[in-house]
Design an enzyme around this catalytic site. Structure first.
Site, mmCIF file in Angstrom:
data_model
loop_
_atom_site.group_PDB
_atom_site.id
_atom_site.type_symbol
_atom_site.label_atom_id
_atom_site.label_comp_id
_atom_site.label_asym_id
_atom_site.label_seq_id
_atom_site.Cartn_x
_atom_site.Cartn_y
_atom_site.Cartn_z
ATOM 1 N N VAL A 163 1.979 -0.483 3.537
ATOM 2 C CA VAL A 163 2.875 0.048 3.070
ATOM 3 C C VAL A 163 2.628 0.327 1.873
ATOM 4 O O VAL A 163 3.771 -0.640 0.899
ATOM 5 C CB VAL A 163 3.994 0.094 3.536
ATOM 6 C CG1 VAL A 163 4.861 0.885 3.437
ATOM 7 C CG2 VAL A 163 4.228 -0.077 4.732
ATOM 8 N N PRO A 164 1.623 0.518 0.690
ATOM 9 C CA PRO A 164 1.633 0.141 -0.625
ATOM 10 C C PRO A 164 2.765 0.921 -1.301
ATOM 11 O O PRO A 164 2.045 1.765 -2.237
ATOM 12 C CB PRO A 164 -0.158 0.994 -0.499
ATOM 13 C CG PRO A 164 -0.403 1.781 0.770
ATOM 14 C CD PRO A 164 0.791 1.372 1.511
ATOM 15 N N CYS A 165 3.155 0.999 -1.502
ATOM 16 C CA CYS A 165 4.662 1.285 -2.788
ATOM 17 C C CYS A 165 4.301 0.794 -3.820
ATOM 18 O O CYS A 165 5.071 2.391 -4.737
ATOM 19 C CB CYS A 165 5.514 0.679 -2.302
ATOM 20 S SG CYS A 165 5.821 -1.152 -2.708
ATOM 21 N N HIS A 166 3.314 0.471 -4.724
ATOM 22 C CA HIS A 166 3.190 0.061 -5.836
ATOM 23 C C HIS A 166 2.189 1.559 -6.615
ATOM 24 O O HIS A 166 2.073 1.643 -7.425
ATOM 25 C CB HIS A 166 2.331 -0.888 -5.508
ATOM 26 C CG HIS A 166 1.085 -1.380 -5.036
ATOM 27 N ND1 HIS A 166 1.030 -1.558 -3.486
ATOM 28 C CD2 HIS A 166 -0.344 -1.337 -5.319
ATOM 29 C CE1 HIS A 166 -0.602 -1.149 -3.548
ATOM 30 N NE2 HIS A 166 -1.326 -0.779 -4.372
ATOM 31 N N ARG A 167 1.987 2.623 -4.955
ATOM 32 C CA ARG A 167 1.001 3.737 -4.981
ATOM 33 C C ARG A 167 2.113 4.528 -5.799
ATOM 34 O O ARG A 167 1.653 6.119 -5.738
ATOM 35 C CB ARG A 167 -0.206 3.983 -4.657
ATOM 36 C CG ARG A 167 -1.505 3.136 -3.465
ATOM 37 C CD ARG A 167 -2.225 3.060 -2.816
ATOM 38 N NE ARG A 167 -2.703 1.562 -2.862
ATOM 39 C CZ ARG A 167 -3.310 1.311 -2.033
ATOM 40 N NH1 ARG A 167 -3.042 2.012 -0.639
ATOM 41 N NH2 ARG A 167 -4.281 0.854 -1.819
#
Length: 196
Positions: A163-167
């Site tokens: 779940v790419p929350c860094h994006r």
């Protein structure tokens, strides 16, 4: 069913952990270098550090352990875990600079609200090398006026990369990255060719 934990080392990043139950990812502790005192075993030390200062999920969502996993899931075996090992290998490849997709990875969404599921599904559709604002994320999730609530979902993310929350970035810059900070987030985005 039981939860298994597999540690992995990402050169230049540190040690991460994958917590897996059957075919589902329960928790991913991003790799980082931590001070150790050598007083207890690796997993016990990692769980203790993560409960004191989790790098993701926040204090309200501590990493799995016999005390935080439901009793019917609380057995944490020390046996081979091929699914978790394969996923750890993929995480390691990502941190080595490979383009790795995680759309096929099933995650534990037990206890999530429909809103949280919508936001997580929207995050998982953001491609490698792209970023969106919290406002854009809320709109992509079908809740255009809920950017702050979408940010709260990001802050409680237990499965970073999958779940790419860094994006997700703020309208005025990189934004925060609970536990590991904006420099770590900037470094992850740089792996994907994004500079902010």
């Amino acid at each position: 069913m039981s939860v298994t934990c597999v540690s992995y080392t990402a050169d230049g990043w540190g040690v991460g952990e994958v917590w897996h139950e059957g075919a589902r990812l329960v928790w991913h502790e991003l790799p980082c270098v931590r001070e150790t005192d050598g007083s207890s075993g690796t997993r016990a030390r990692a769980r203790g550090r993560a409960r004191e200062a989790p790098t993701q999920g926040g204090a309200a969502h501590p990493p799995p352990s016999p005390s935080t996993v439901a009793m019917n899931r609380a057995r944490i075996p020390r046996r081979p875990a091929p699914e978790a090992e394969r996923l750890a290998h993929r995480f390691r490849e990502y941190f080595e600079g490979a383009v790795v997709a995680f759309a096929d990875v099933a995650i534990d969404d037990e206890g999530w609200t429909p809103f949280q599921r919508d936001v997580v599904a929207a995050m998982r559709r953001i491609p490698y090398g792209e970023v969106v604002s919290y406002s854009d994320l809320a709109r992509l999730a079908g809740h255009p006026r809920a950017q702050r609530a979408a940010g709260t979902v990001c802050a409680g993310n237990r499965c970073p990369l999958v779940v790419p929350c860094h994006r997700i970035v703020s309208a005025g810059g990189i934004g925060s990255y609970p536990g590991l900070g904006p420099d770590y987030k900037r470094r992850m985005l740089a792996l994907e060719g994004v500079t902010l």
